[in-house]
Design a protein around this motif. Structure first.
Motif, mmCIF file in Angstrom:
data_model
loop_
_atom_site.group_PDB
_atom_site.id
_atom_site.type_symbol
_atom_site.label_atom_id
_atom_site.label_comp_id
_atom_site.label_asym_id
_atom_site.label_seq_id
_atom_site.Cartn_x
_atom_site.Cartn_y
_atom_site.Cartn_z
ATOM 1 N N PRO A 455 -11.949 23.808 23.952
ATOM 2 C CA PRO A 455 -13.206 24.418 24.410
ATOM 3 C C PRO A 455 -13.450 25.821 23.889
ATOM 4 C CG PRO A 455 -11.570 24.466 26.161
ATOM 5 C CD PRO A 455 -10.952 23.707 25.034
ATOM 6 N N THR A 456 -12.424 26.487 23.325
ATOM 7 C CA THR A 456 -12.590 27.879 22.883
ATOM 8 C C THR A 456 -12.214 28.017 21.414
ATOM 9 O OG1 THR A 456 -12.125 28.744 25.092
ATOM 10 C CG2 THR A 456 -11.863 30.266 23.249
ATOM 11 N N LEU A 457 -13.101 28.639 20.637
ATOM 12 C CA LEU A 457 -12.865 28.905 19.220
ATOM 13 C C LEU A 457 -12.885 30.413 18.990
ATOM 14 C CD1 LEU A 457 -15.366 26.268 17.777
ATOM 15 C CD2 LEU A 457 -12.903 25.976 18.082
ATOM 16 N N ILE A 458 -11.884 30.915 18.287
ATOM 17 C CA ILE A 458 -11.832 32.342 17.969
ATOM 18 C C ILE A 458 -11.843 32.499 16.454
ATOM 19 C CG2 ILE A 458 -10.447 34.443 18.103
ATOM 20 C CD1 ILE A 458 -9.513 33.605 20.812
ATOM 21 N N PHE A 459 -12.767 33.319 15.970
ATOM 22 C CA PHE A 459 -12.864 33.601 14.536
ATOM 23 C C PHE A 459 -12.517 35.072 14.315
ATOM 24 C CE2 PHE A 459 -15.555 29.974 15.326
ATOM 25 C CZ PHE A 459 -15.308 29.136 14.255
ATOM 26 N N ASP A 460 -11.402 35.303 13.650
ATOM 27 C CA ASP A 460 -10.903 36.663 13.447
ATOM 28 C C ASP A 460 -11.241 37.132 12.033
ATOM 29 O OD1 ASP A 460 -9.597 39.065 13.448
ATOM 30 O OD2 ASP A 460 -7.578 38.230 13.494
ATOM 31 N N GLU A 461 -12.419 37.799 11.889
ATOM 32 C CA GLU A 461 -12.861 38.367 10.610
ATOM 33 C C GLU A 461 -12.854 37.340 9.486
ATOM 34 O OE1 GLU A 461 -11.296 42.177 9.536
ATOM 35 O OE2 GLU A 461 -11.081 42.820 11.616
ATOM 36 N N VAL A 462 -13.294 36.108 9.810
ATOM 37 C CA VAL A 462 -13.360 35.079 8.771
ATOM 38 C C VAL A 462 -14.537 35.308 7.834
ATOM 39 C CG1 VAL A 462 -12.213 33.341 10.194
ATOM 40 C CG2 VAL A 462 -14.708 33.571 10.292
ATOM 41 N N ASP A 463 -15.396 36.268 8.186
ATOM 42 C CA ASP A 463 -16.583 36.532 7.364
ATOM 43 C C ASP A 463 -16.365 37.653 6.365
ATOM 44 O OD1 ASP A 463 -16.384 38.578 9.179
ATOM 45 O OD2 ASP A 463 -18.217 38.077 10.277
ATOM 46 N N VAL A 464 -15.113 38.026 6.132
ATOM 47 C CA VAL A 464 -14.813 39.072 5.150
ATOM 48 C C VAL A 464 -15.301 38.627 3.769
ATOM 49 C CG1 VAL A 464 -12.946 40.280 3.946
ATOM 50 C CG2 VAL A 464 -12.838 39.964 6.420
ATOM 51 N N GLY A 465 -15.939 39.533 3.054
ATOM 52 C CA GLY A 465 -16.352 39.245 1.679
ATOM 53 C C GLY A 465 -17.746 38.668 1.550
ATOM 54 N N ILE A 466 -18.495 38.570 2.649
ATOM 55 C CA ILE A 466 -19.867 38.086 2.561
ATOM 56 C C ILE A 466 -20.795 39.130 3.176
ATOM 57 C CG2 ILE A 466 -19.142 35.670 2.684
ATOM 58 C CD1 ILE A 466 -20.091 35.635 5.566
ATOM 59 N N GLY A 467 -22.082 38.965 2.985
ATOM 60 C CA GLY A 467 -23.046 39.909 3.543
ATOM 61 C C GLY A 467 -24.455 39.397 3.371
ATOM 62 N N GLY A 468 -25.428 40.231 3.729
ATOM 63 C CA GLY A 468 -26.832 39.898 3.530
ATOM 64 C C GLY A 468 -27.250 38.644 4.270
ATOM 65 N N SER A 469 -28.058 37.838 3.580
ATOM 66 C CA SER A 469 -28.599 36.619 4.188
ATOM 67 C C SER A 469 -27.493 35.600 4.467
ATOM 68 C CB SER A 469 -29.655 36.010 3.267
ATOM 69 O OG SER A 469 -29.088 35.675 2.011
ATOM 70 N N VAL A 470 -26.417 35.638 3.664
ATOM 71 C CA VAL A 470 -25.293 34.719 3.873
ATOM 72 C C VAL A 470 -24.648 35.005 5.215
ATOM 73 C CG1 VAL A 470 -23.049 33.970 3.032
ATOM 74 C CG2 VAL A 470 -24.895 34.448 1.413
ATOM 75 N N ALA A 471 -24.498 36.297 5.522
ATOM 76 C CA ALA A 471 -23.904 36.678 6.801
ATOM 77 C C ALA A 471 -24.761 36.187 7.966
ATOM 78 C CB ALA A 471 -23.744 38.194 6.867
#
Length: 557
Positions: A455-471
């Protein structure tokens, strides 16, 4: 879902208590503020390895507690009941780490092995780390991805058990075969010895009878002479036969016993003697009538006894012990023969267990094949939204060429990618750049997260290296996931943070002699300020604040 987390004396955290809500929660703050420390604390309370160096300076013990709601987690609730750890529909975890290196775990106030904390982790939470893309190139990780989507865990658990049983049976069979090879020569010798003795039909009675007959035949002359002499003395000697003398004495005493009653006892005794002498004479005549002096019979018996004595010497026993020795050899031979039967039984068991393994592997293969194309399309769609417009994912499932089976099946699974038009799909590590690999990993985590039962998902800075509209797309994906699962996201991206239903700000404060971490739950105004900081840095302008407010408003629509 995770409802609360409290941390005391762990690294730079002195005393911290957090509560979590449904939906998506973002944790933001300056780089190095300690956001990932909260993930580390949660990992500890869920059974990860601990180190005394993690204890805050000056403290003797670190402590982490976490509470999970069981409202929509029947799997965890059932597990707690099975382990007899249930307590009024609550799941409270506690982990302590002492300066001397000792570590203890508790579930609902009861001390438990750390392995049980890890089992709760499997049933409650899934942590996606910021370095997940590095493990994505491993075949094991690629297999786990498709198995998650195909919901193969029950089959994998069954295969793991059966495969281990199969291997154990194979090892037993090898041991039995090795023992059988060593015993084969012994078995052949035993078979020869048993056959040799079996032909003689030896019994204790037959051997004793032979010995007795041999003794009688060897002494036949003396026996006949003794019988004739005895008969002569008892009955046939006309002048001094014992029968005649006693009969004469008896007749005289019988005449006189009327005058002397005391003769009656002697008369009775002599009558008995006469009867016994008559019977003895009859037995001796019968013996002499039937006894024969047969030298050839004596030769036959002595030949048989000579053979038996030779066998007895060969087996290092006395002749009378041959029947018991024969039984002992027969029993040992039967034991060795049963070893052959046992080997045959084990071979059948190995074959049966192997068939079960192969059937399970085939079921896994079919489920993987069925899940592969839809999953590849979903990941392809996702990575194209994450600034790899020509990206394409293929999932290749092939059986091992050597026909082997493992605990995870008989398939070799490879995740292939093409990042440019017209380019053939190849291995991730060879085709994708570091940034592309991070985005592919993120796409996979987002696509597969909804397939996981926790029931719980944790995302630890998995978005490193992206930005803008992708983010922004990433944030939208995470917010969508939060409609069915609790999502906690540690991020540096304002586009992601703005999509959250709730936002926590992590700050590190340096005092004169120590460093502390504080976590604040932000309201709408504070969220605008924090997202503006993430957008524009230290010097915030009204334009930046307006942009931040607009991002929040759009996300909440």
């Amino acid at each position: 879902m995770l409802t609360s987390l409290s941390v005391r004396n762990l690294a730079v955290v002195e005393d911290l208590a957090l509560t979590f809500d449904k939906g998506m929660t973002s944790l933001t703050g300056e780089t190095g503020a300690g956001k990932s420390m909260l993930v580390d604390a949660l990992s500890l309370v869920l059974g990860d390895r601990a180190d005394s160096n993690m204890i805050r300076h000056g403290a003797e013990r670190a402590e982490v507690e976490a509470d999970f709601s069981l409202e929509h987690n029947s799997v965890l609730s059932k597990w707690l009941i099975e382990q007899e750890l249930d307590d009024d529909e609550q799941c409270h975890l506690r982990r302590t780490i002492n300066r001397d290196g000792r570590s203890k775990g508790y579930i609902n106030g009861r001390a438990v092995p750390l392995v049980l904390l890890r089992e709760i982790s499997e049933r409650s939470i899934d942590i996606h780390g910021q370095h997940a893309h590095q493990s994505l190139v491993r075949p094991q990780t690629q297999r786990e991805i498709i198995d998650i989507v195909a919901q193969n865990k029950p089959l994998l658990d069954e295969l793991k058990t059966v495969h281990r049983e199969w291997q154990a049976l194979q090892q037993e069979l090898v041991t039995i075969q090795q023992r059988s090879d060593e015993q084969k020569a012994r078995q052949e010798l035993l078979q020869y010895q048993v056959d040799e003795l079996d032909a003689l039909a030896l019994t204790e009675h037959s051997i004793n009878a032979l010995l007795q007959e041999q003794t009688q035949l060897a002494n036949a002359s003396q026996l006949i002479l003794a019988a004739e002499t005895g008969l002569q003395r008892i009955f046939d000697d006309e002048q001094a036969a014992a029968y005649d003398q006693i009969s004469s004495t008896l007749a005289e005493l019988e005449k006189l016993q009327d005058f002397e009653p005391r003769f009656a006892s002697a008369v009775e005794t002599l009558n008995s003697a006469i009867i016994n002498l008559d019977e003895s004479a009859t037995e001796l005549r019968h013996y002499l009538d039937h006894v024969e002096l047969d030298p050839s019979r004596l030769d036959d018996i002595e030949t048989q006894l000579s053979l038996l004595h030779e066998l007895a010497r060969k087996h290092h026993v006395e002749i009378e012990q041959l029947p018991a020795h024969y039984q002992q050899l027969s029993d040992e031979l039967a034991t060795l023969s049963s070893s052959e039967m046992q080997q045959a039984q084990r071979r059948r068991a190995v074959d049966e267990k192997e068939k079960i393994c192969r059937d399970l592997c085939e079921k896994l293969h079919q489920r993987r094949e069925k899940a592969a194309k839809p999953l590849a399309k979903q990941i392809t769609d996702s990575i194209q939204q994450l600034a790899i417009p020509a990206g394409r994912i293929e999932i290749q499932i092939q059986r091992y060429s050597d026909n082997r089976m493992t605990e995870t099946g008989a398939d070799q699974i490879r995740l292939l990618v093409a990042t440019n038009p017209g380019q053939p799909a190849g291995e991730l590590v060879k085709v994708a750049s570091g940034g592309e690999l991070a985005r592919i990993s993120l796409a996979i985590q987002v696509v597969t997260a909804g397939k996981r039962s926790v029931p719980t998902l944790i995302f630890d800075e998995v978005d490193v290296g992206i930005g803008g509209s992708v983010a922004e797309v990433v944030g939208q994906h995470l917010r969508k996931l939060a409609s069915s699962q609790q999502v906690i996201c540690i991020t540096h991206l304002p586009q992601v943070a703005a999509q959250a239903h709730h936002q926590l700000q992590v700050n590190k404060k340096h005092l004169k002699d120590s460093t502390h971490i504080e976590v604040d739950k932000l309201d709408k105004v504070q969220r605008v300020e924090e997202i503006a900081r993430m957008l524009g840095g230290v010097n915030l302008t009204q334009k930046t604040r307006s942009h931040a407010e607009e991002m929040l408003d759009q996300a909440q629509q």
